[in-house]
Design a protein around this motif. Sequence first.
Motif, PDB file in Angstrom:
ATOM      1  N   GLU A   1      -2.482   3.410   7.805  1.00  0.00           N
ATOM      2  CA  GLU A   1      -3.604   2.754   7.125  1.00  0.00           C
ATOM      3  C   GLU A   1      -4.340   1.809   8.064  1.00  0.00           C
ATOM      4  O   GLU A   1      -5.490   1.451   7.833  1.00  0.00           O
ATOM      5  CB  GLU A   1      -3.143   2.041   5.847  1.00  0.00           C
ATOM      6  N   ARG A   2      -3.700   1.426   9.139  1.00  0.00           N
ATOM      7  CA  ARG A   2      -4.372   0.595  10.143  1.00  0.00           C
ATOM      8  C   ARG A   2      -5.004   1.447  11.228  1.00  0.00           C
ATOM      9  O   ARG A   2      -5.663   0.929  12.115  1.00  0.00           O
ATOM     10  CB  ARG A   2      -3.364  -0.382  10.746  1.00  0.00           C
TER      11      ARG A   2
ATOM     12  N   ARG B   1      -3.833   4.539   2.664  1.00  0.00           N
ATOM     13  CA  ARG B   1      -3.726   3.226   2.028  1.00  0.00           C
ATOM     14  C   ARG B   1      -3.776   3.354   0.508  1.00  0.00           C
ATOM     15  O   ARG B   1      -3.001   2.720  -0.206  1.00  0.00           O
ATOM     16  CB  ARG B   1      -4.853   2.333   2.530  1.00  0.00           C
ATOM     17  N   ARG B   2      -4.709   4.194   0.040  1.00  0.00           N
ATOM     18  CA  ARG B   2      -4.832   4.354  -1.413  1.00  0.00           C
ATOM     19  C   ARG B   2      -3.574   4.961  -1.999  1.00  0.00           C
ATOM     20  O   ARG B   2      -3.078   4.511  -3.041  1.00  0.00           O
ATOM     21  CB  ARG B   2      -6.023   5.250  -1.751  1.00  0.00           C
TER      22      ARG B   2
ATOM     23  N   THR C   1      -4.447  -7.370  11.410  1.00  0.00           N
ATOM     24  CA  THR C   1      -4.853  -6.020  11.009  1.00  0.00           C
ATOM     25  C   THR C   1      -5.848  -5.368  11.969  1.00  0.00           C
ATOM     26  O   THR C   1      -6.040  -4.169  11.932  1.00  0.00           O
ATOM     27  CB  THR C   1      -5.485  -6.032   9.607  1.00  0.00           C
TER      28      THR C   1
ATOM     29  N   ILE D   1      -7.894   5.401   4.996  1.00  0.00           N
ATOM     30  CA  ILE D   1      -8.205   4.985   3.631  1.00  0.00           C
ATOM     31  C   ILE D   1      -7.387   5.763   2.609  1.00  0.00           C
ATOM     32  O   ILE D   1      -6.838   5.203   1.663  1.00  0.00           O
ATOM     33  CB  ILE D   1      -9.730   5.122   3.362  1.00  0.00           C
TER      34      ILE D   1
END
Lengths: 674, 338
Positions: free
Chosen positions: A249-250, A232-233, A50, A229
């Motif tokens: 998200e990375r 990702r959420r 990651t 973030i």
Amino acid sequence: MKIPLKWLKEYVDLPPKAADLAEMLTMTGTKVEAVTQKNGTDILDLEITTNRPDCLSLTGVAAEIAAVTGRKAAARVPREVKISDKERLPLTIEIKDKLGCPRYLGRAFTGASVKASPAWLERNLDWMDQKPVNNVVDITNFCLYELGQPLHAFDYDKIRGAKIVVRRAKKGEKITAIDGKEYALDERILVIADAVRPIAVAGVMGGKDTEVTASTKRIVLESAQFDPILIRRASRLLKLASESSYRFERSVDPRHVKEASDRASEMLVKLAGAVPASKLIEAGSFKPPKGTWIRLRFERINTLLGVRLKRALMIRILASLGFKVKKGGRVELKVKTLLQRKDIRNESDLIEEIVRIYGFDKIPEAIPSTRHVLRPADLEYAAIRRLKEFLAAQGFYEAVTLSLQSQKFLARTGWDPSQAVKVKNPMSAEQEILRPSGFGGLLQVLSHNVSRKEKDLAFFEVGKRFMNDAEENVLSIAVTGAVQSTWEAKQESSFYYLKGVVESIFGFLNKEIPEWAEMTVPAFTEHAWMKIGDEVIAGCGTVKPALAAEWDLKQPVYYAEIKLDAILKAPSVKKHFQALPKFPPVKRDIAFLVPLQTSVRDIEQVMREAGGATLKEMVLFDQYRGSNIPKGKRSLAFSLEYQKPDGTFTDDEIRQIHERVGHALKSQLGAELR
Amino acid sequence: MPLLDQILQIEQTAKDECSRAATAEELEALRIKFLGRKGELAKVMPGLKDVDPADRPKTGQEANRVKLALEELFNEKQKSFGSNGAGAKSDKDLFMPGTARKPGALHPLTQVTNEICDIFSRMGFTIATGPEMETDFYNFEALNIPADHPSRDSFDTFRLENGKLLRSQTSTVQIRVMQKQTPPIKIIAPGRVYRPDATDATHSFMFHQLEGLMVDRKVSFAELKGVLLSFAKSLFGKNVKLRFRPHFFPFTEPSAEVDVTCVLCKGAKCRVCKDGWIEILGAGMVHPRVLESVKISPEEFTGFAFGMGIERITMLRWGVPDIRLFYENDVRFLRQLQ
């Protein structure tokens, strides 16, 4: 991530053998999980950790390979595309959440002919296990794999108001995504909307309504930067992941937003006959950060690794990774952070970069030269270990059963599942609750073995049980069938056998044996328990046949559970030498009939009082019930041991004391001496 | 020594040993030892022809007397054992099975945990334990695994209705120990951990890990390699090698995955290992942010940490093909690995 070497070759010189490349990558931190062949190429399956989103593209991996092998990576600059002078399409872009989307590039195209991609493009996507859709969608996917920047193409004519708005979704809004499923949205989710409704879940997936189809002529190409973030959420909330959300998200190299848009535009013109019908419209902005200088102290790197590295070597490695390096005298280097390597922020990050290229294998093994302090031992852990060995030596097998159970499983042990600690996110019913006892686990172990024709079983387990906010170590013991079964002697397991085991554990741990008491427990035919202070610390009982039958156990089952934490905390019996008696004891037996309800505890109490200080020991050696004993009575026989500290008894003395004991039994408990 | 003296000495020895004989069997053995056809007495008698002819009759008589005396002695002693007559053998069938209670066994996972703990204890590590119900702080934040970060993906956790979670790694114990102790710290922490995995031959939602941590001044990666190599040689045999591959863990930097020479093919490449190596643990230098989170200065102290799966090592050790066998507790399985 799949890396087809035939495709990769366009960006970097490769060593001739795939296996050599795989070894080199693996030993520098990019693990090659497998090398396979597909459709004319070797494919490396890379595990990208990651911290390395820069390696989630072919050009990213090419740069890594260039650094690792010292070969050259070829830069590729997309050609600028010309805007049509015939047709211009209006398009406005508005970003309402600037933190969620710092920058959004959009461009309208006209005259696209949507059809299947050329064979080479379909083959490239097939290498990536990506299904070809049509030339427009395939081009966006191609650019995603090439540069790591996710793109999206909308059907211009389905966008209402010729307007793109990047905003949070409103509660109650819904979208049907390209996967055909409907998703309920709310304020936590960033969306791409038109004048009226969401048309894509930002960074995750486009909407079905605005997707590019065979009838599409005019399109809008999106290339944007999103907050990792938020993406990702959203992906987790919707349980919807994609190649796009995986990269966002990375975090994605912000410089690729423009580059990927240009690259896709170039390909749309060439492969789909599309004509740009707007300039590249930019909302938000991107200012490349200046970067900061990190100190890399020679003393630090050498201490941490336990080697002495040459300055020139460190500089060479850092340069191969693309870092700018300034010399800082004899003590340090200064290294500038890189936009594409957000994971490199401080000295220890740089040390890791250097050592992974240098090679862990070049660091010699050393014996630690640490200071050695006497620490208090974890006495509880040590005691539990000895206790396990004590039980194993006596014939018990240690079991390890699962601490997570289903509610149904727990209910079968007679427990109310609503009392147990519940798991909020079980993946299956077997993970619903945390066990409040070791009972179910061991019942299942007995059941498993009995059904395999093993009838004589003695098991124990040491593990946590959970209630409310607390967890504690317990010892669970279950026995069934014969304890001992040889041609010389047979002993069936029994309540009393297990009771003796529990008592022996106290003795083994050098603790006082607390008094037993009786308690009615629904799961047990009979059940005894003991307390230390106010805390119940052990229970022992005969499992009710009906409950055992739930586990297909038809033979009697005995179960005990002991709180180890509490016992181990109790004060140990103090050891101290006492002079050995100079005179031998006198043994006398006594046998009598008593009513069934008169307990041995009461009988011993009476004998102790009557026998006084000279009565040292009372051992029950026989119980008899049955024929020639009156109903409601039993015969008990004790061996009593008398001793005086200062001499031997005369026959008269001993007869008197022994008769006193017998008399007390008669008068106080109605015993009939035999 | 003259033959006469030898004979007298045999008599004395036989008397001594006879007095110590505790069973009929022992006595019978003595009878054979001294009076048998190849017994002590028979062995010296050929020397009679070398004795001075003048002494020969006396020596011969004496030998006869000793023989008779010993026969008498053994017969008398025999009676004390209640047997009847010379040469009588016990009628017990010694081949009936022994009747002591058979021992049970520690669980294979416990056996391996104990062995690993013992190895590290010999290198000065002490055992530490911690709770299985944990908080976000110990399981994630203090270990440099921030909320909403993809690095959490490898550490999916069971959340509990009481607000806690089930620890997904024993690294939580590192944090608890470092909060309480100041360096030097050398601990190992064995225990159960939980991850929402689907169960199959190599995965279980509950398994066991063993964590190690060493923090002091100038602890180095070279020392990490030294400690782990000592451990691997002790557990798997002195010829094994270790291979450190760079990897990423949030709580260590630099980080490595560590492979051991395949225990099955000894590194010759087989179906199980494919390349001669088998991954057995993760390790690295404690991340400065982890030390900061427990208020230990990363400038003054450095450290290393490592973690391994007990099930995996036990499976390698004894060729156990399916992780579920460990939780089934089939007594036939437990007996095999007793």
